[in-house]
Design a protein around this motif. Structure first.
Motif, PDB file in Angstrom:
ATOM      1  N   ASN A 656       0.781  -1.238   0.000  1.00  0.00           N
ATOM      2  CA  ASN A 656       0.000   0.000   0.000  1.00  0.00           C
ATOM      3  C   ASN A 656       0.809   1.283   0.000  1.00  0.00           C
ATOM      4  N   SER A 657       2.117   1.186  -0.217  1.00  0.00           N
ATOM      5  CA  SER A 657       2.843   2.431  -0.438  1.00  0.00           C
ATOM      6  C   SER A 657       3.391   2.377  -1.862  1.00  0.00           C
ATOM      7  N   PHE A 658       3.491   3.534  -2.467  1.00  0.00           N
ATOM      8  CA  PHE A 658       3.898   3.560  -3.873  1.00  0.00           C
ATOM      9  C   PHE A 658       5.377   3.902  -3.987  1.00  0.00           C
ATOM     10  N   CYS A 659       6.019   3.166  -4.823  1.00  0.00           N
ATOM     11  CA  CYS A 659       7.454   3.326  -4.953  1.00  0.00           C
ATOM     12  C   CYS A 659       7.785   3.427  -6.438  1.00  0.00           C
ATOM     13  N   PRO A 660       8.567   4.413  -6.830  1.00  0.00           N
ATOM     14  CA  PRO A 660       8.881   4.558  -8.255  1.00  0.00           C
ATOM     15  C   PRO A 660       9.638   3.338  -8.782  1.00  0.00           C
ATOM     16  N   LEU A 661       9.260   2.946  -9.993  1.00  0.00           N
ATOM     17  CA  LEU A 661       9.888   1.791 -10.625  1.00  0.00           C
ATOM     18  C   LEU A 661      10.972   2.300 -11.575  1.00  0.00           C
TER      19      LEU A 661
END
Lengths: 760, 155
Positions: A656-661
C-alpha cells in the motif's frame, strides 16, 4: 642498507613510539597510575631522542630531552601527573610529532609553540605547577626564568649535557649510603647487557660493598642456562645521589628489578644498619672474567665444565660467605655461562619463556607487496571458478576425482583469500588516536572543555578504509566540538557537566564496520537548519519535512549553521564532503539527534574494498552485480501492482505504499524501450536520503562474493557503474552504482562523461 | 612519447602493421603488449559507439575499441578471425579490434611521409604520417589520443 633506509625505519619507529606515547599519556589522563604506563611513556620519548641523536636531528633531540626530563620527574614520583601536567604533556607529544614530521618531510614547525612548551616542561621539572587552564599566564611568566639570550635569538636548541643534568640535582655533599637490590632478568643478558659491567660502573660512584644472592639458583639439571638466577644486594656510599645510581642502570632498568633506598645520610652509621656484612669489592677480578665473553658458544666441552663450575662455586660460596673473592667471581661468571650455553639449552623452555615475555612478533611489509598478493589471490579465485565451471560443463558424471579435487581447491582458495584479506586488516586505533589530538586542538581554539572517549579501537578494517577514514572523521570531530558542544557556560546553565564528551566507537556489525561519533551537546537545532535550508533554496518554505529529513539537510553542499564562520568549521564545506567520502568508500552515514542531548553520527562501512557481496542479475542480456547491502528486498511484481504515472513513469505498490519503478536497462541505455515489469524482478533498494526505489531487472542469477576491479584504471568512470568484476565464466560484469541510478531516476541526468559522448 | 624519442636517437623504428577493412595501419611496436584473439566483450553503458565494451585480460578490465568504428567507418562485426592488439596508451592499456595483423616493419624516420592535409578528425588526432611499402600505403597511427578525452586532458 643505506642511511636513508635506516632513517626511514627510524621514522617508522618514531610513529609507533608517538602512538605509544600518546596512548600512554591518555591512560595517565584517565587516572591510570601504573608505573609501567609511565615507563612506557618515558621509553617512547627516550627512544625517539636516542634515534634522533644518531641522525643529528638537533631540534628533535633537544625537545625530546626536555620532555624526557619532565617525564623522569613523573617517573620518580617527584611530579604528580595531574590533569594540568598531562595537558602540557599531551601538547608536548603533539609538538614532538610535529618535529618528527618536520624532520622527515622538511618544512617548519611552530617554533613559538615548541619554545613555550619547552619552558612549561622545564617549569614542571623544576617543580612549578602549571597555571590551571591559563597557558597565557605561563607564557608571560616563563620567559623571566631562563637566560634572556635564548629569546633574543629566536629558537635555540637547548644544549644538553649530563653535567648539567647532575648539577640540577640538589648537590649531595654529604655522602649517603644507599642500599640497592639489583635483580637482573634473563632479558638483560639476552640484550647483550652484562651485570658485571653495571656493577663495575656502580662501584665508580663511591665506596661499595656487594653480596650476591644465590638462593634462587636451582640444581644443575633444572637450571635453564638462559635464565637469570642471581641478584645482588649492594651497599653504596656515594655523594652523587640516587639519580646517579639510577643512571647507571639507565639502559637496563626495564630488564631488571631495581630497588634503591636511602639508608642514611650519615656515613658512620652505615655499617651498623646494613643487613649484610660489607665486603670489599675487587674490580680486577671482574676484569679477568670479561675477555671470556667473546668465546664462541660451540665449545661444548668447556661449557659443560664451566657450567658445573659456577654451581659448585656457588655452593661453596654460600657455605662460606666470607669468601668474597670466589663469590664475586661466581657472580660475574654465572650470567656469562648462562648466555653461552644457549645452543644446548632446552629449547622448549626458553621458547616458552620468550613467548611469555616478548610481544607478538611482527614484520614490516611493503604495502605494495601485500596488494600484489591480494591481486594474485583475486586472480586465483576467478581462475578457480572458471576451472570449476568448465569441468562441470565437460564432465557429465560428477563423481570424478577431478570434481573432488576442485572442491578442495575451492575451499583452499577461499581460505587463502580470507587470510590475505586479514593481512590488510588493521585496527582503527591509529585514526582514533589522531582524533584525540584534533579534539585537543579544537577544544583549545574554542575554549571548550572536551573529553574524547574512544571504544573499540582494536576493531579491524581494511587499511584502505582506515586511510580514507581520517579525513571525514576529522571533519566530523571538528563539527562535533565546534557546533555540537555548547560553551561551558551554556552547559552549566543547561545543568550539564561543563566538560563535554565526544564518544567515538567502532564495532563490527553484520560484515561491516560501524563507527559512531556521539556528542552530548545541544543536538541539531532543527528550526535553524530548516530556516537556513529555506534561505539557501534547498527546500520550499512550506515543505513538510520529518525530523529525520531536516537532520539530513546538513549533508547538503554549502550548508552550515554556525552563526559565525570560524577557523575551524562553518565554511559550508563539511558534512557534504564527509558524506561523499563515506559514500566513496561504499558506506553510508546517518544522523540521530535529540535536542538538548546531543547528536550521533553513525557510519557504516564495508570491511574491505577488495571484495563485495553482490546479487548477480540479468538486464537486457547483460550480467550486472548489485551490491547486496543496497538491497532491502526482492519481489516479483504483479500486473495489478504496477501503476502508470504520467507519460513514462511507473509506480509499484508495495504493501500500500507507492514506490517509483526504475528500469535499470533503460537508465543504462541497454535497451531503447522500457521492459515489461511483470516479466522481470524488482529489487527494492534503499538509497541515501531515505527514499526507496524499485529497480527492475530481468532475472536474478544468484548471490556471490565478487572481487572488485577498477574500471578507471584502463578506462574511465562510467556513470551508473561503480566498478567491474570478473565472473566465473571469465567475462567482465559491471557492478551497479545504486545511488547514481536512483539519483538518475529522480531526474538528475546520469550524464555520460562529457567528452566521451561528444565525439566518436 | 618516450618510446618515439628513444627511437629517434637510434634512427630506426619497428612498427606493427595491421589491416582494418581495406586499409593498412601501423603502430609503434613498443606500445604493443600482446596480440590476442577476439572474445566477447561486456558492453558499457553510455559509451561511444566505437567502444565495444570490456574484457577480462588476466584479471584486468580491458576496454576494447573497434578501430574501424573509431575511424568513423562501418563498425566491425567481430568474429573469431578478428584479433585484439593490446596496447599501452599513456598509463592505460587498451585493446584495439582489428581485422588482422599483417607485418612487422622496420623503417627509418626518413621513410615516414607527413600526413596529407585532409579535413578529418582521424587525420588530425591519430594519423602521424604515411609509409609507402611495396606499393602499399600504410598509415602510422599514434594511439595517445585513441580516447578523445585524453586529448583534451593533455591540451
Amino acid at each position: 642498507m643505506d642511511m636513508n633506509e635506516i632513517k626511514e625505519i627510524f621514522f617508522q619507529e618514531c610513529e609507533e613510539q608517538l602512538a605509544e606515547l600518546e596512548s600512554g599519556l591518555l591512560k595517565l589522563n584517565d587516572g591510570d597510575r601504573d608505573p609501567e604506563t609511565v615507563n612506557a611513556v618515558f621509553r617512547a620519548v627516550h627512544s625517539i631522542k636516542g634515534g634522533a641523536g644518531a641522525f643529528g636531528l638537533d631540534d628533535l633531540v633537544s625537545f625530546a630531552h626536555v620532555f624526557e626530563t619532565t617525564l623522569d620527574c613523573v617517573r620518580s614520583n617527584r611530579l604528580e601527573p595531574n590533569q594540568d601536567v598531562l595537558k602540557v604533556m599531551l601538547r608536548s607529544a603533539d609538538v614532538l610529532a610535529d618535529l618528527t614530521n618536520a624532520a622527515r618531510d622538511g618544512g617548519g614547525v611552530d617554533e613559538a609553540r615548541s619554545r613555550q612548551l619547552i619552558k612549561e616542561l622545564e617549569a614542571l621539572a623544576n617543580g612549578e605547577m602549571p597555571q590551571p587552564g591559563a597557558p597565557e599566564i605561563a607564557k608571560a611568566v616563563a620567559p623571566a626564568a631562563p637566560a634572556p639570550a635564548v629569546n633574543d635569538d629566536g629558537f635555540q636548541p637547548v644544549a644538553f649535557s649530563f653535567d648539567e643534568f647532575e648539577a640540577s640535582e640538589p648537590p649531595a655533599i654529604e655522602p649517603s649510603t644507599y642500599e640497592i637490590v639489583f635483580s637482573p632478568k634473563s632479558e638483560l643478558y639476552a640484550k647483550g647487557n652484562d651485570a658485571t659491567l653495571l656493577l663495575r660502573d656502580l662501584s665508580r660512584l663511591g665506596e661499595m660493598s656487594i653480596r650476591c644472592d644465590m638462593d634462587r639458583l636451582p640444581a644443575l639439571e633444572e637450571m635453564n642456562p638462559e635464565a637469570a638466577y642471581f641478584s645482588w644486594e649492594i651497599s653504596l656510599k656515594t655523594e652523587k645521589g640516587e639519580e646517579a645510581i639510577r643512571s647507571v642502570f639507565e639502559f637496563a632498568e626495564w630488564d631488571c628489578d631495581l630497588d634503591v633506598t636511602l639508608v642514611s645520610g650519615d656515613a658512620s652509621g652505615a655499617g651498623e644498619e646494613l643487613p649484610m656484612h660489607p665486603v670489599p669489592f675487587d674490580l680486577s677480578l671482574l676484569d679477568e672474567e670479561a675477555p671470556s665473553r667473546g668465546e664462541s658458544a660451540e665449545e661444548d666441552e668447556e661449557m659443560v665444565s664451566q657450567q658445573r663450575d659456577p654451581r659448585s662455586a656457588a655452593a661453596s660460596a654460600a657455605a662460606t660467605a666470607s669468601n668474597v673473592l670466589q663469590m664475586a667471581q661466581t657472580a660475574a661468571r654465572a650470567p656469562l655461562e648462562n648466555a653461552k650455553v644457549a645452543s644446548t639449552a632446552s629449547a622448549a623452555q626458553a621458547a616458552a619463556q620468550q613467548a611469555a615475555s616478548a610481544a607478538q612478533p611482527t614484520i614490516r611489509v611493503d604495502l605494495d607487496r601485500v596488494d600484489r598478493l591480494i591481486n594474485l589471490v583475486g586472480e586465483l579465485v576467478i581462475n578457480q571458478a572458471m576451472l570449476s565451471q568448465s569441468v562441470i560443463e565437460n564432465d557429465t558424471n560428477g563423481t570424478s576425482s577431478i570434481n573432488m579435487g576442485l572442491e578442495e581447491l575451492q575451499q583452499l582458495t577461499r581460505e587463502i583469500q580470507d587470510s590475505v584479506m586479514a593481512i590488510r586488516a588493521q585496527p582503527v586505533k591509529p585514526v582514533f588516536q589522531r582524533m584525540s589530538r584534533i579534539v585537543r586542538e579544537i577544544a583549545d581554539m574554542t575554549g571548550k572543555s572536551v573529553r574524547l572517549v574512544t571504544e573499540g579501537e582494536n576493531t579491524e578494517v581494511d587499511k584502505t578504509v582506515i586511510d580514507k577514514l581520517a579525513e571525514p572523521l576529522t571533519h566530523m570531530i571538528r563539527n562535533a566540538v565546534d557546533h555540537g558542544l555548547e560553551t561551558p557556560e551554556k552547559r552549566v546553565a543547561a545543568g550539564k557537566n561543563p566538560e563535554g564528551t565526544v564518544r567515538l566507537t567502532a564495532k563490527h556489525r553484520s560484515g561491516r564496520i560501524v563507527i559512531e561519533l556521539a556528542d552530548d551537546g545541544a543536538g541539531i537545532n532543527r528550526e535553524k537548519v530548516r530556516q537556513k535550508a529555506i534561505d539557501n533554496d534547498l527546500i520550499a518554505a512550506d515543505a513538510n519535512l520529518s525530523d529525520e529529513e531536516i537532520d539530513n539537510l546538513i549533508f547538503h553542499a554549502g550548508f552550515s549553521t554556525a552563526d559565525k564562520i570560524s577557523d575551524i568549521s562553518g565554511r559550508g564545506v563539511g558534512m557534504d564532503v564527509v558524506k561523499r567520502s563515506i559514500q566513496a568508500l561504499g558506506g553510508r552515514i546517518n544522523i540521530q539527534s535529540k535536542p538538548g542531548q546531543g547528536s550521533v553520527f553513525i557510519m557504516s562501512l564495508p570491511l574491505t574494498l577488495a571484495v563485495l557481496d553482490g546479487m548477480v542479475v540479468t538486464v537486457a542480456n547483460q550480467t550486472l552485480v548489485v551490491p547486496l547491502t543496497a538491497i532491502v528486498e526482492t519481489l516479483q511484481p504483479e500486473a495489478s501492482a504496477i501503476h502508470s504515472f504520467g507519460a513514462s513513469q511507473r509506480l509499484i505498490s508495495i504493501r500500500n505504499s507507492f514506490c517509483p519503478l526504475v528500469d535499470v536497462g533503460r537508465i543504462l541505455n541497454f535497451r531503447a524501450t522500457q521492459a515489461n515489469p511483470v516479466e522481470g524482478v524488482a529489487l527494492l533498494v534503499e538509497s541515501e536520503g531515505g527514499g526507496q526505489r524499485a529497480l527492475m531487472v530481468d532475472a536474478i542469477q544468484g548471490q556471490r562474493q565478487v572481487v572488485i576491479k577498477s574500471l578507471e584504471a584502463n578506462y574511465t568512470h562510467v556513470p551508473g557503474i561503480a566498478a567491474a568484476t570478473i565472473l566465473g565464466d571469465g567475462r567482465v560484469a559491471l557492478i551497479l552504482d545504486v545511488d547514481a541510478i536512483v539519483a538518475a531516476s529522480r531526474g538528475q541526468t546520469l550524464k555520460p562523461e562529457m567528452t566521451l559522448a561528444a565525439t566518436g | 612519447m618516450t618510446y618515439a624519442a628513444k627511437n629517434l636517437t637510434t634512427g630506426g623504428r619497428e612498427l606493427i602493421a595491421f589491416r582494418v577493412g581495406d586499409q593498412e595501419f601501423c603502430v609503434n611496436i613498443m606500445s604493443v603488449r600482446e596480440i590476442r584473439g577476439w572474445t566477447p566483450a561486456t558492453p558499457m553503458p553510455h559509451a561511444p559507439s566505437y567502444m565495444l565494451g570490456v574484457i577480462n585480460l588476466r584479471g584486468a578490465v580491458l576496454p576494447i575499441i573497434d578501430f574501424c568504428a573509431r575511424l568513423g567507418m562501418k563498425p566491425a562485426e567481430p568474429t573469431v578471425r578478428h584479433v585484439i592488439i593490446v596496447a599501452q596508451v599513456n598509463s592505460q592499456v587498451v585493446g584495439l579490434l582489428v581485422d588482422a595483423v599483417s607485418d612487422i616493419l622496420t623503417v627509418s624516420d626518413a621513410d615516414i611521409q607527413p600526413t596529407p592535409e585532409i579535413a578529418s578528425e582521424f587525420a588530425r588526432s591519430l594519423a602521424r604520417g604515411v609509409l609507402a611499402i611495396d606499393g602499399r600505403m600504410i598509415c602510422l597511427v599514434e594511439l595517445d589520443s585513441i580516447f578523445p578525452h585524453h586529448e583534451r586532458e593533455a591540451a
